[in-house]
Structure formats: structure tokens, C-alpha cells
Design a protein around this motif. Structure first.
Motif, PDB file in Angstrom:
ATOM      1  N   ASN A   7      37.760  25.381  33.095  1.00  0.00           N
ATOM      2  CA  ASN A   7      38.081  26.045  34.355  1.00  0.00           C
ATOM      3  C   ASN A   7      38.974  27.273  34.162  1.00  0.00           C
ATOM      4  O   ASN A   7      39.527  27.805  35.120  1.00  0.00           O
ATOM      5  N   ARG A   9      39.611  30.765  34.141  1.00  0.00           N
ATOM      6  CA  ARG A   9      38.888  31.920  34.656  1.00  0.00           C
ATOM      7  C   ARG A   9      39.128  33.172  33.825  1.00  0.00           C
ATOM      8  O   ARG A   9      38.432  34.169  33.988  1.00  0.00           O
ATOM      9  N   GLU A 282      23.909  22.146  36.754  1.00  0.00           N
ATOM     10  CA  GLU A 282      25.353  22.107  36.987  1.00  0.00           C
ATOM     11  C   GLU A 282      26.092  22.912  35.921  1.00  0.00           C
ATOM     12  O   GLU A 282      27.011  23.692  36.230  1.00  0.00           O
ATOM     13  N   GLU A 285      25.451  26.709  36.441  1.00  0.00           N
ATOM     14  CA  GLU A 285      26.129  27.213  37.635  1.00  0.00           C
ATOM     15  C   GLU A 285      27.638  27.320  37.410  1.00  0.00           C
ATOM     16  O   GLU A 285      28.261  28.339  37.713  1.00  0.00           O
ATOM     17  N   ARG A 286      28.253  26.274  36.868  1.00  0.00           N
ATOM     18  CA  ARG A 286      29.711  26.242  36.719  1.00  0.00           C
ATOM     19  C   ARG A 286      30.222  27.228  35.679  1.00  0.00           C
ATOM     20  O   ARG A 286      31.215  27.924  35.911  1.00  0.00           O
ATOM     21  N   GLU A 290      28.400  31.261  38.081  1.00  0.00           N
ATOM     22  CA  GLU A 290      29.544  31.515  38.969  1.00  0.00           C
ATOM     23  C   GLU A 290      30.532  32.510  38.368  1.00  0.00           C
ATOM     24  O   GLU A 290      30.970  33.445  39.059  1.00  0.00           O
ATOM     25  N   ARG A 293      29.014  35.982  38.564  1.00  0.00           N
ATOM     26  CA  ARG A 293      28.946  36.482  39.951  1.00  0.00           C
ATOM     27  C   ARG A 293      30.319  36.916  40.437  1.00  0.00           C
ATOM     28  O   ARG A 293      30.438  37.916  41.160  1.00  0.00           O
ATOM     29  N   ARG A 294      31.376  36.188  40.046  1.00  0.00           N
ATOM     30  CA  ARG A 294      32.720  36.580  40.451  1.00  0.00           C
ATOM     31  C   ARG A 294      33.070  37.954  39.889  1.00  0.00           C
ATOM     32  O   ARG A 294      33.622  38.812  40.586  1.00  0.00           O
TER      33      ARG A 294
END
Length: 299
Positions: A7, A9, A282, A285-286, A290, A293-294
Motif C-alpha cells: 500500500n 503509494r 484484484e 487493479e490494486r 489504480e 490511474r492516480r
């Protein structure tokens, strides 16, 4: 286990996705679900390359590539063959030499194991059931031949003359197999256990793959990554088996499927749903879609 938190980022965006096939890309009915195809296509549209890495041969992987409907680089035979599907050419090939073959067959003889050798594309990916002095395993042949139709028979001494053996599959009772593979591993040969040979339920046998020193999905993927100007730190890898572990440990992020054995899940950086619940989607995407895209939304 890698140190990067799934997680985090601030972590670099992954530029290469590597997917195992059986138990990962395929659902329990051995089908690529439409939602999985769509997630892979979304990665490619973002400029992220997708690779399949498997213990399968080229000929048994081609139908999966056709099902996906796109050309993908392939890491086959657990990394012993790296294949360019666009140009139909080998990018790297790591066969067992005579010394490694002799050691594997000697251990098979010592423990009364059966042995099947898998040859490379240059010889049509022929499979050879090793005989004399190894057991012929007639009950194994009764199940294998109808499924493949291309199994040769050669005495062990003849097999030692082959220069394109990419995998030696050893079959036998679990304890005998593990005694043999433990000695082979100490001699520097990569070993990947697969447990019971499930599509031969009548046989009380386990199976393990034996490869040339240095062969793994990680080394195969590293070959591809370097051709793209990338490193293993740029790789997101998803898998479910013991043969995926070298790659899961070496990749920038190693993701285990929920259906993976406990010891595989324990060594991964993250765990997603099983292949019966589109765990690959999953993961993509994770950890790929994602984050990309951010970044694009902020650009």
C-alpha cells in the motif's frame, strides 16, 4: 519477502506484469474469464507489458495465448525457455547438460522413480519416458499416451546424449521422491515439487521438476526485463505454486493467489483472492491499474 509495502503509494509504478497460468490466470475450469482478459488489456493500454511465466511447454501454452487474443512474451519450463511469440524465436534456452542429466537419472534409479524428460522446440518438444534401468511405469503410460500422443521411449544411456532437455520430471512415492530431490538440490539443481499428480488419480505418485543450475522463473523474467530496459524491481508477479517462489521473492512485488499453499502465501508480499474469485483481477487493479490511474489523474 520484499520490503516494499503493497500500500506504499510512493513506490515506483510497475511496468511489467508477470502471471503464472495454472491456478492463477486460469479459473478452476481452466478458462481465462472475460474479466481477466479485460484487466490484462487495461494494463497493456497503460503501456504495462504482460508476460506469462509457467512450467508448461510452448505447445500447451499456445492455446492460452490464443484465448487471450494478444501476443505475449513467454517464460516456459519454469524459466528454462524464454520465447518471443511475435517472432516465434527463443530468446534464451537453458537445457540440462550431461552431468546434470546423469545425476538426476542416477537418483531416479536409486529411489525407483520414474522419469520423463521434456525436450525443447528444436526437436518438436518431444517427451521421452526414460527406461532401462528405470521402471517403465505402464500404468503411467496408459494415462499419459492418450493425453499427449507424442511420448518416446529411450534407455537412460541414450537420454544422456540429448542436448535439449529442459526439464526432468521425476515421479514416485512422496518419501522416495523427496529423498532424491533433496540430494539433487544439494548438488545445485533447482527442484520444484508439485505434490500428487492429480490427473492420474490411480497412481500413488508425486511429481517434481528438475532443471539446469540457475533456472527459475525469476531468471527467465530477468532476461525479458533487461531486454525492455527494466529490472526485477519493476515487476509485479502473481502466482500460486512452489515454482513461483523465486520470482515472488525477487520481483518488486510478489503476490500470491488465495488458493496458493500456506508456505507460498507466507513468502509473498501480498495475497489476493483465489482463482475461483478472479484474484488476478484484484492484483492488477490494486497494484497496477489504480496506481497508474492516480498518477495520470494528477498529471
Amino acid at each position: 519477502m520484499n520490503t516494499r509495502h503493497p500500500n506504499d503509494r510512493s513506490a515506483p509504478l510497475f511496468r511489467l506484469v508477470v502471471l503464472d497460468i495454472d491456478g492463477t490466470l486460469l479459473d478452476p475450469t481452466d478458462v481465462v474469464r472475460p474479466v481477466v482478459r479485460e484487466a490484462i488489456q487495461s494494463c497493456r493500454e497503460l503501456g504495462v507489458e504482460v508476460v506469462l511465466a509457467t512450467g508448461r511447454r510452448l505447445r500447451t501454452t499456445r492455446p492460452i495465448v490464443s484465448e487471450l487474443g494478444i501476443q505475449l512474451p513467454l517464460v516456459l519450463y519454469n524459466g528454462a525457455l524464454v520465447w518471443d511469440t511475435e517472432h516465434e524465436a527463443a530468446l534464451a534456452e537453458r537445457p540440462l547438460d550431461r552431468t546434470a542429466l546423469e545425476r538426476a537419472l542416477r537418483e531416479a534409479e536409486r529411489e525407483g522413480l520414474g522419469a520423463l524428460v521434456l525436450r525443447g522446440p528444436a526437436s518438436g518438444e518431444r517427451m521421452v519416458l526414460v527406461t532401462d534401468p528405470l521402471p517403465r511405469l505402464p500404468e503411467f503410460e496408459q494415462e499419459l499416451l492418450p493425453r499427449t500422443g507424442d511420448v518416446d521411449h529411450r534407455a537412460a544411456q541414450q537420454v544422456l546424449e540429448l542436448d535439449d532437455v529442459l526439464t526432468v520430471d521425476l515421479f514416485g512415492p512422496e518419501l522416495a521422491l523427496r529423498r532424491a530431490t533433496a540430494r539433487l538440490a544439494r548438488a545445485g539443481l533447482p527442484i520444484y515439487h508439485h505434490g500428487p499428480f492429480e490427473w492420474l488419480p490411480a497412481l500413488p505418485r508425486w511429481v517434481a521438476n528438475v532443471h539446469a543450475p540457475g533456472v527459475s522463473k525469476a531468471t527467465g523474467v530477468e532476461t525479458l526485463a533487461s531486454r525492455l530496459g527494466l529490472t526485477l524491481a519493476d515487476v509485479l508477479a502473481v502466482g500460486d505454486g512452489e515454482n513461483d517462489l523465486p520470482l515472488l521473492r525477487a520481483a518488486g512485488l510478489g503476490v500470491a493467489m488465495g488458493n496458493a499453499p500456506e508456505h507460498v502465501r507466507a513468502q509473498a508480499d501480498a495475497v489476493v483472492r483465489g482463482h475461483d474469485e478472479d484474484g488476478v483481477v484484484e492484483a492488477l487493479e490494486r497494484f497496477v491499474l489504480e496506481p497508474w490511474r492516480r498518477v495520470r489523474a494528477l498529471a
